[in-house]
Design a protein around this motif. Structure first.
Motif, mmCIF file in Angstrom:
data_model
loop_
_atom_site.group_PDB
_atom_site.id
_atom_site.type_symbol
_atom_site.label_atom_id
_atom_site.label_comp_id
_atom_site.label_asym_id
_atom_site.label_seq_id
_atom_site.Cartn_x
_atom_site.Cartn_y
_atom_site.Cartn_z
ATOM 1 N N ALA A 19 4.103 -2.679 -0.049
ATOM 2 C CA ALA A 19 6.263 -2.524 0.515
ATOM 3 C C ALA A 19 6.471 -1.004 0.950
ATOM 4 O O ALA A 19 7.655 -0.946 0.881
ATOM 5 C CB ALA A 19 6.926 -3.683 -0.130
ATOM 6 N N ASN A 20 5.327 -0.217 1.788
ATOM 7 C CA ASN A 20 5.945 0.909 2.503
ATOM 8 C C ASN A 20 6.489 1.793 1.053
ATOM 9 O O ASN A 20 7.592 2.253 0.820
ATOM 10 C CB ASN A 20 7.201 0.745 2.897
ATOM 11 N N LEU A 26 5.869 5.667 2.795
ATOM 12 C CA LEU A 26 4.462 5.288 2.250
ATOM 13 C C LEU A 26 4.537 7.415 2.500
ATOM 14 O O LEU A 26 3.189 8.083 1.781
ATOM 15 C CB LEU A 26 3.560 4.667 3.214
ATOM 16 N N GLN A 27 4.164 7.526 3.688
ATOM 17 C CA GLN A 27 4.192 8.941 3.983
ATOM 18 C C GLN A 27 4.416 9.865 3.243
ATOM 19 O O GLN A 27 3.355 10.629 2.725
ATOM 20 C CB GLN A 27 4.657 9.771 5.370
ATOM 21 N N LEU A 41 -5.579 4.253 -3.081
ATOM 22 C CA LEU A 41 -4.860 3.940 -2.882
ATOM 23 C C LEU A 41 -4.487 2.491 -2.448
ATOM 24 O O LEU A 41 -5.325 1.879 -1.858
ATOM 25 C CB LEU A 41 -3.854 4.668 -1.964
ATOM 26 N N GLY A 42 -3.564 1.393 -3.478
ATOM 27 C CA GLY A 42 -3.491 0.589 -3.531
ATOM 28 C C GLY A 42 -3.038 -0.152 -1.873
ATOM 29 O O GLY A 42 -1.836 0.299 -2.144
ATOM 30 N N ILE A 43 -3.313 -0.937 -1.101
ATOM 31 C CA ILE A 43 -1.875 -1.139 0.165
ATOM 32 C C ILE A 43 -2.386 -2.363 0.502
ATOM 33 O O ILE A 43 -3.258 -2.678 0.108
ATOM 34 C CB ILE A 43 -2.515 -0.316 1.660
ATOM 35 N N CYS A 44 -1.112 -2.801 0.943
ATOM 36 C CA CYS A 44 -1.515 -4.600 0.960
ATOM 37 C C CYS A 44 -1.455 -4.880 2.497
ATOM 38 O O CYS A 44 -1.224 -6.325 3.054
ATOM 39 C CB CYS A 44 0.090 -4.665 0.493
ATOM 40 N N ALA A 50 -3.608 1.856 7.810
ATOM 41 C CA ALA A 50 -3.664 3.303 8.864
ATOM 42 C C ALA A 50 -3.098 4.118 9.128
ATOM 43 O O ALA A 50 -3.016 4.784 9.275
ATOM 44 C CB ALA A 50 -3.709 1.753 10.447
ATOM 45 N N ILE A 51 -1.381 3.571 8.040
ATOM 46 C CA ILE A 51 -1.014 5.025 7.801
ATOM 47 C C ILE A 51 -1.706 5.230 7.402
ATOM 48 O O ILE A 51 -1.228 6.457 7.010
ATOM 49 C CB ILE A 51 0.670 5.006 7.677
#
Length: 77
Positions: A19-20, A26-27, A41-44, A50-51
């Protein structure tokens, strides 16, 4: 995070940016997690992936997706 890495060795560490990064951005948090020693990095979501990829951090991404009941049944066999 160094202490955690010592406890889990030889396993690798994945910091989840759900959730960002829990609305912290996230950045902002992804570079901090990588600098602290995260291997993944776990991304949902695909847009978050992409970011994260465009940040150029040189770390592996683990895309964590929600599985609905029918999907979970298919994957669980």
């Amino acid at each position: 995070m160094c202490h955690i890495r010592d406890l889990i060795a030889p396993a690798q560490l994945c910091v989840v940016m759900k959730a960002n990064a829990y609305e912290h951005g996230l950045q902002a948090l992804a570079p901090t997690a990588v600098a602290a020693g995260s291997d993944y990095l776990g991304i949902c979501t695909n847009p978050e992936a992409a970011i994260a990829r465009n940040l150029g951090l040189g770390v592996k991404l683990l895309l964590i997706l929600f599985a609905s009941s029918p999907s979970a049944t298919i994957w669980s066999g």
